[in-house]
Structure formats: structure tokens, C-alpha cells
Scaffold this motif. Structure first.
Motif, PDB file in Angstrom:
ATOM      1  N   GLU A 230       0.834  -1.209   0.000  1.00  0.00           N
ATOM      2  CA  GLU A 230       0.000   0.000   0.000  1.00  0.00           C
ATOM      3  C   GLU A 230       0.869   1.259   0.000  1.00  0.00           C
ATOM      4  OE1 GLU A 230      -2.867   2.190   3.250  1.00  0.00           O
ATOM      5  OE2 GLU A 230      -3.063   0.011   3.031  1.00  0.00           O
ATOM      6  N   SER A 231       1.940   1.227   0.780  1.00  0.00           N
ATOM      7  CA  SER A 231       2.851   2.374   0.863  1.00  0.00           C
ATOM      8  C   SER A 231       3.540   2.622  -0.471  1.00  0.00           C
ATOM      9  CB  SER A 231       3.904   2.126   1.951  1.00  0.00           C
ATOM     10  OG  SER A 231       3.307   1.853   3.190  1.00  0.00           O
ATOM     11  N   LEU A 232       3.955   1.544  -1.128  1.00  0.00           N
ATOM     12  CA  LEU A 232       4.609   1.676  -2.433  1.00  0.00           C
ATOM     13  C   LEU A 232       3.670   2.293  -3.450  1.00  0.00           C
ATOM     14  CD1 LEU A 232       7.054   1.196  -4.246  1.00  0.00           C
ATOM     15  CD2 LEU A 232       6.208  -1.130  -4.643  1.00  0.00           C
ATOM     16  N   HIS A 233       2.423   1.835  -3.480  1.00  0.00           N
ATOM     17  CA  HIS A 233       1.442   2.392  -4.412  1.00  0.00           C
ATOM     18  C   HIS A 233       1.260   3.892  -4.166  1.00  0.00           C
ATOM     19  CE1 HIS A 233      -0.189  -0.730  -6.973  1.00  0.00           C
ATOM     20  NE2 HIS A 233      -0.185  -1.577  -5.967  1.00  0.00           N
ATOM     21  N   LYS A 234       1.137   4.281  -2.910  1.00  0.00           N
ATOM     22  CA  LYS A 234       0.945   5.691  -2.593  1.00  0.00           C
ATOM     23  C   LYS A 234       2.129   6.526  -3.064  1.00  0.00           C
ATOM     24  CE  LYS A 234      -2.051   5.185   1.487  1.00  0.00           C
ATOM     25  NZ  LYS A 234      -2.122   5.369   2.973  1.00  0.00           N
ATOM     26  N   SER A 235       3.332   6.046  -2.781  1.00  0.00           N
ATOM     27  CA  SER A 235       4.529   6.811  -3.135  1.00  0.00           C
ATOM     28  C   SER A 235       4.747   6.864  -4.631  1.00  0.00           C
ATOM     29  CB  SER A 235       5.762   6.211  -2.437  1.00  0.00           C
ATOM     30  OG  SER A 235       5.682   6.364  -1.040  1.00  0.00           O
ATOM     31  N   VAL A 236       4.496   5.747  -5.329  1.00  0.00           N
ATOM     32  CA  VAL A 236       4.650   5.719  -6.792  1.00  0.00           C
ATOM     33  C   VAL A 236       3.696   6.708  -7.445  1.00  0.00           C
ATOM     34  CG1 VAL A 236       4.140   4.317  -8.834  1.00  0.00           C
ATOM     35  CG2 VAL A 236       5.624   3.421  -7.051  1.00  0.00           C
ATOM     36  N   ASN A 237       2.463   6.766  -6.961  1.00  0.00           N
ATOM     37  CA  ASN A 237       1.475   7.668  -7.557  1.00  0.00           C
ATOM     38  C   ASN A 237       1.843   9.132  -7.386  1.00  0.00           C
ATOM     39  OD1 ASN A 237      -0.225   5.718  -8.626  1.00  0.00           O
ATOM     40  ND2 ASN A 237      -1.427   5.528  -6.755  1.00  0.00           N
ATOM     41  N   GLN A 238       2.651   9.439  -6.378  1.00  0.00           N
ATOM     42  CA  GLN A 238       3.072  10.824  -6.148  1.00  0.00           C
ATOM     43  C   GLN A 238       4.423  11.139  -6.782  1.00  0.00           C
ATOM     44  OE1 GLN A 238       2.646  12.195  -1.997  1.00  0.00           O
ATOM     45  NE2 GLN A 238       1.348  10.424  -1.627  1.00  0.00           N
ATOM     46  N   THR A 239       5.095  10.131  -7.325  1.00  0.00           N
ATOM     47  CA  THR A 239       6.464  10.334  -7.811  1.00  0.00           C
ATOM     48  C   THR A 239       6.643   9.791  -9.224  1.00  0.00           C
ATOM     49  OG1 THR A 239       7.169   8.271  -6.711  1.00  0.00           O
ATOM     50  CG2 THR A 239       7.399  10.321  -5.470  1.00  0.00           C
ATOM     51  N   PHE A 240       6.942   8.501  -9.357  1.00  0.00           N
ATOM     52  CA  PHE A 240       7.226   7.920 -10.666  1.00  0.00           C
ATOM     53  C   PHE A 240       6.059   8.048 -11.635  1.00  0.00           C
ATOM     54  CE2 PHE A 240      10.209   5.243  -8.029  1.00  0.00           C
ATOM     55  CZ  PHE A 240      11.374   5.816  -8.539  1.00  0.00           C
ATOM     56  N   ASN A 241       4.842   8.077 -11.127  1.00  0.00           N
ATOM     57  CA  ASN A 241       3.684   8.232 -12.014  1.00  0.00           C
ATOM     58  C   ASN A 241       3.370   9.685 -12.315  1.00  0.00           C
ATOM     59  OD1 ASN A 241       3.268   5.538 -12.383  1.00  0.00           O
ATOM     60  ND2 ASN A 241       1.479   5.369 -11.070  1.00  0.00           N
ATOM     61  N   GLU A 306       8.745  21.964 -13.408  1.00  0.00           N
ATOM     62  CA  GLU A 306       7.677  21.447 -12.563  1.00  0.00           C
ATOM     63  C   GLU A 306       6.392  22.199 -12.893  1.00  0.00           C
ATOM     64  OE1 GLU A 306       8.484  21.351  -8.430  1.00  0.00           O
ATOM     65  OE2 GLU A 306      10.446  20.391  -8.653  1.00  0.00           O
ATOM     66  N   ILE A 307       5.333  21.444 -13.107  1.00  0.00           N
ATOM     67  CA  ILE A 307       4.029  22.033 -13.421  1.00  0.00           C
ATOM     68  C   ILE A 307       3.119  21.824 -12.220  1.00  0.00           C
ATOM     69  CG2 ILE A 307       2.047  21.970 -14.977  1.00  0.00           C
ATOM     70  CD1 ILE A 307       3.960  20.727 -17.072  1.00  0.00           C
ATOM     71  N   ARG A 308       2.574  22.885 -11.698  1.00  0.00           N
ATOM     72  CA  ARG A 308       1.685  22.800 -10.538  1.00  0.00           C
ATOM     73  C   ARG A 308       0.310  23.351 -10.917  1.00  0.00           C
ATOM     74  NH1 ARG A 308       4.300  21.725  -5.752  1.00  0.00           N
ATOM     75  NH2 ARG A 308       6.577  21.785  -5.844  1.00  0.00           N
ATOM     76  N   VAL A 309      -0.709  22.580 -10.589  1.00  0.00           N
ATOM     77  CA  VAL A 309      -2.097  22.978 -10.837  1.00  0.00           C
ATOM     78  C   VAL A 309      -2.814  23.053  -9.498  1.00  0.00           C
ATOM     79  CG1 VAL A 309      -4.294  22.313 -11.861  1.00  0.00           C
ATOM     80  CG2 VAL A 309      -2.169  21.973 -13.148  1.00  0.00           C
ATOM     81  N   SER A 310      -3.450  24.166  -9.213  1.00  0.00           N
ATOM     82  CA  SER A 310      -4.225  24.311  -7.984  1.00  0.00           C
ATOM     83  C   SER A 310      -5.650  24.733  -8.334  1.00  0.00           C
ATOM     84  CB  SER A 310      -3.589  25.345  -7.053  1.00  0.00           C
ATOM     85  OG  SER A 310      -3.536  26.615  -7.671  1.00  0.00           O
ATOM     86  N   GLY A 311      -6.566  24.434  -7.423  1.00  0.00           N
ATOM     87  CA  GLY A 311      -7.956  24.813  -7.638  1.00  0.00           C
ATOM     88  C   GLY A 311      -8.758  23.827  -8.450  1.00  0.00           C
ATOM     89  N   ALA A 312      -8.181  22.667  -8.767  1.00  0.00           N
ATOM     90  CA  ALA A 312      -8.913  21.654  -9.528  1.00  0.00           C
ATOM     91  C   ALA A 312      -9.952  20.979  -8.632  1.00  0.00           C
ATOM     92  CB  ALA A 312      -7.949  20.611 -10.094  1.00  0.00           C
ATOM     93  N   VAL A 313     -10.938  20.365  -9.257  1.00  0.00           N
ATOM     94  CA  VAL A 313     -12.012  19.727  -8.484  1.00  0.00           C
ATOM     95  C   VAL A 313     -11.548  18.432  -7.837  1.00  0.00           C
ATOM     96  CG1 VAL A 313     -13.847  20.742  -9.874  1.00  0.00           C
ATOM     97  CG2 VAL A 313     -12.877  18.538 -10.552  1.00  0.00           C
ATOM     98  N   SER A 314     -10.465  17.858  -8.331  1.00  0.00           N
ATOM     99  CA  SER A 314      -9.945  16.610  -7.770  1.00  0.00           C
ATOM    100  C   SER A 314      -8.482  16.451  -8.159  1.00  0.00           C
ATOM    101  CB  SER A 314     -10.740  15.406  -8.289  1.00  0.00           C
ATOM    102  OG  SER A 314     -10.536  15.247  -9.682  1.00  0.00           O
ATOM    103  N   GLU A 315      -7.810  15.537  -7.476  1.00  0.00           N
ATOM    104  CA  GLU A 315      -6.423  15.235  -7.823  1.00  0.00           C
ATOM    105  C   GLU A 315      -6.335  14.666  -9.238  1.00  0.00           C
ATOM    106  OE1 GLU A 315      -2.658  12.537  -6.184  1.00  0.00           O
ATOM    107  OE2 GLU A 315      -4.423  12.869  -4.925  1.00  0.00           O
ATOM    108  N   TYR A 316      -7.308  13.828  -9.601  1.00  0.00           N
ATOM    109  CA  TYR A 316      -7.338  13.250 -10.944  1.00  0.00           C
ATOM    110  C   TYR A 316      -7.424  14.342 -12.006  1.00  0.00           C
ATOM    111  CZ  TYR A 316      -9.134  10.807 -15.068  1.00  0.00           C
ATOM    112  OH  TYR A 316      -9.316  10.340 -16.343  1.00  0.00           O
ATOM    113  N   SER A 317      -8.295  15.321 -11.776  1.00  0.00           N
ATOM    114  CA  SER A 317      -8.469  16.408 -12.729  1.00  0.00           C
ATOM    115  C   SER A 317      -7.198  17.236 -12.859  1.00  0.00           C
ATOM    116  CB  SER A 317      -9.641  17.299 -12.299  1.00  0.00           C
ATOM    117  OG  SER A 317      -9.825  18.370 -13.205  1.00  0.00           O
ATOM    118  N   ALA A 318      -6.565  17.518 -11.711  1.00  0.00           N
ATOM    119  CA  ALA A 318      -5.321  18.283 -11.727  1.00  0.00           C
ATOM    120  C   ALA A 318      -4.239  17.554 -12.516  1.00  0.00           C
ATOM    121  CB  ALA A 318      -4.850  18.540 -10.299  1.00  0.00           C
TER     122      ALA A 318
END
Length: 374
Positions: A230-241, A306-318
Motif C-alpha cells: 500500500e505504501s509503495l502504491h501511494k509513493s509511486v502515484n506521487q512520484t514515478f507516475n 515542474e508544473i503545478r495545478v491548484s484549484g482543480a475539483v480533484s487530484e485526478y483532474s489536476a
């Protein structure tokens, strides 16, 4: 919500300073993990191209892999092994065998047999169960893996195993990379020092889920295997993905995380346990730095954005908006030419497929405001 996606543009200009200033960490090691590497002549340049990693008995392991529908024989083997681990308790040491120069992808039954022969050789020489042997290959697609070269070197790999050889392993997994990539971090949990180290490779075909990349992470904490996954999935989604160089997803992507449990008197069994959040933060930090090194080593790269998006309706949308900007050829050419053409950012946002309130869009390049309120 906010998301981040890192982009590099390919170019044949001199190596930028953000690569020249990097040095592989000295003395990286984890108790319970040994490394060896040598040249098996899989590549034509006679460089290191084969590595073996030995992991102590009792360690927890987790893995994530490419979502490509044409994934390699090694990826399919590892997916099957991790699937079986959920249904029974495996004993004994584990091993990871990795070659570079040939991805063993789109090689049919011969590719599958090459994996089986490699696994059998490691199992026999290292004294571990076949179900505890993981394999990874990276390199040219569609060429038959010269498995006999690999098998002939396994005894030497076993003999050379050492806790101090991780830098050679990092070098052996490289393909078009220009430098070996390694990162380390320490975190104090319950008064004990927990270490996390990792190596990775990747330069081209980078746009996850995941990318043409291999990553191998090791920690000395004791942690429940299901929670480690579970930890690996969380970290991968925030980094390598969240990285992109060329918007192409590879057939061979593999990230394996091993926890040796050698820190005395410390065990994490659930996410609510004291110290878990600190561990997850440190793990994500190591993987983020590795993912950034991959982007910085993008084939011929001269820009790191680095591209940063704020104010999106969800993390997926961002993330969808980030990917649309990062993978736009017109945005890439503007970045390469150092042209602050923010109109191309607007274009990329508009084609993302996400609902956008045009008159509320604000664009900044760093701290410089270039457009606001539509």
C-alpha cells in the motif's frame, strides 16, 4: 487539489548543471541486502549489464509494474510471483536479477523460457525458492535475450555479493542513462534510525503509468507486507507516475520495495501505528528524488520543469491538466527555445478534456504572473 508533473525537453545541447552537480551517494547500504554486478556481454560496449541483489530471509517485499498491454516476460513473471505471495507464506531469502541491453519484450515463448532459466539458475546457486526470485530486463525490444550469457555469470554474481556494491548495481541497470542514480534518507522512528536507499534507471520512453524505468528501494524497517505494498502504491502515484519526458509508456517498468526488518524492536503493522506517517514521508521523498533524477537525465535534456495545478475539483483532474501541458509538443518547443509563450499553456489546458472555468485561469512562470482572469 494540487498535482505536479515534471517535464523535460529532449535536445542535443551540453549536459546541464542540474546533472553535473549530482553525485552518487557514498556508502549507501542496508543491513540484510547484498549486491553484485558484472559484464555478461549483453550490451556491445562491454560495460556492466547484469546485477544480482540478495535480500535476507524474513524481509517484506512489494512491487508495482507497467500498465502496458505489451509488457515484458520479466514483468509478467514478477506479477505472477507477487500474486502468489498473497496466498501463502514464503520462507527463505529473496533475490532480484536484472539485466540491461535487452528488455526480453515481444519475444514470445522464448522470452518466457529465458525468464524461467534465469530464475532456476539463481535459485540453484543462491539457495532460495524460485517463487522468491524476481527478474527485470531493460533495453532493446523484440530481440531474443541471450539467456545463456546470463546463466553462465550467475555463479560469479553469487560469489561477488557484498553490502557495499550498490553503486555497481546502479551502473549495471543503465541503458541510455548518462549517470547511475541513487538516493538515501534516514528518519527517526521510536528513537531508532530507519534508513531508506534506492537506485533507479530511466532516460527515454518516460511517461508512466509507469515509465521505461526500473527502481529498487530498500529499507531496514520491519513492516507488514500488505502495508508495504500500500505504501509503495501511494509513493509511486506521487512520484514515478508524475513524470514525463516523451509521453511514451514502456513495456518493462518495474519498482520493487524490500523491507529487511533489521532495526531492532521496531515493527509497523498498520497505518495508524506511531511512526508510519514519518516512514511514508521519507519513502516518498526518496522516490521523488529518484524520479526527478530520471527526468533530469532525459535523453539530451536541457530543461527541468515542474508544473503545478491548484484549484482543480480533484487530484485526478489536476493530473490530467498537468499531463496535457507536459506532453504538448508545442509547450516543449517553447520551453526548449526559452520562449515564454503562455498561449500554448492555455491551449494545453483547453485540450485536457477537463472542465475549466476560463475566466478564472491564472498562469505564472515561477513568481512571474503572465495571465489572469481569462
Amino acid at each position: 487539489m494540487e498535482d505536479e508533473l515534471v517535464l523535460l525537453k529532449k535536445n542535443k545541447n551540453p549536459i546541464p548543471s542540474f546533472i553535473r552537480n549530482y553525485t552518487f551517494p557514498h556508502g549507501m547500504k542496508i543491513e540484510g541486502v547484498n549486491f553484485s554486478a558484472l559484464c555478461a556481454s549483453i550490451k556491445s560496449d562491454k560495460k556492466l549489464d547484469l546485477t544480482l541483489i540478495e535480500i535476507r530471509e524474513g524481509a517484506s517485499l512489494s512491487g508495482v509494474f507497467t500498465t502496458s498491454q505489451t509488457r515484458s516476460s520479466p514483468v509478467r513473471w514478477c506479477e505472477d510471483i507477487f500474486g502468489r505471495r498473497k496466498n501463502k507464506t514464503l520462507s527463505g531469502k529473496s533475490a532480484i536479477l536484472v539485466n540491461s541491453g535487452n528488455s526480453n519484450t515481444f519475444t514470445g515463448e522464448l522470452g518466457k523460457r529465458a525468464v524461467e532459466k534465469s530464475v532456476e539458475a539463481v535459485s540453484k546457486n543462491l539457495g532460495c525458492e524460485k517463487e522468491n526470485v524476481f527478474v527485470a530486463s531493460t533495453g532493446v525490444i523484440g530481440e531474443i535475450l541471450p539467456v545463456d550469457k546470463i546463466i553462465s555469470k550467475v555463479p560469479d554474481l553469487c560469489e561477488k555479493l557484498s553490502p557495499n556494491s550498490i553503486s555497481q548495481s546502479a551502473e549495471a541497470i543503465m541503458t541510455t542513462d548518462t549517470f547511475p542514480k541513487g538516493v538515501c534518507a534516514n528518519v527517526i522512528i521510536g528513537g531508532q534510525k530507519v534508513s531508506i536507499i534506492g537506485i533507479a534507471k530511466g532516460s527515454g520512453m518516460i511517461s508512466p503509468d509507469m515509465a521505461t524505468m526500473l527502481g529498487f528501494i530498500f529499507t531496514d524497517i520491519s513492516i507488514n507486507e500488505e502495508l508495504l505494498q500500500e505504501s509503495l502504491h501511494k509513493s509511486v502515484n506521487q512520484t514515478f507516475n508524475n513524470i514525463s519526458v516523451d509521453s511514451d509508456t514502456s513495456t518493462s517498468d518495474t519498482v520493487i520495495l524490500a523491507a529487511t526488518g533489521t532495526v531492532p524492536g521496531l515493527h509497523i503493522s498498520k497505518s495508524e501505528d506511531d511512526g508510519y506517517s514519518e516512514f511514508l514521508e521519507a519513502l516518498t521523498s526518496v522516490m521523488k528524488e529518484l524520479s526527478h533524477l530520471i527526468v533530469k537525465d532525459g535523453e539530451g535534456a536541457t530543461k527541468f520543469i515542474e508544473i503545478r495545478v491548484s484549484g482543480a475539483v480533484s487530484e485526478y483532474s489536476a493530473k490530467k491538466v498537468c499531463q496535457s501541458i507536459a506532453n504538448s509538443p508545442l509547450v516543449k518547443t517553447a520551453a526548449s527555445g526559452e520562449d515564454p509563450n503562455w498561449g500554448r499553456i492555455i491551449m494545453a489546458i483547453g485540450k485536457s478534456g477537463e472542465s475549466v472555468e476560463r475566466d478564472r485561469i491564472t498562469i505564472k512562470f515561477g513568481d512571474i504572473l503572465v495571465a489572469e482572469k481569462g
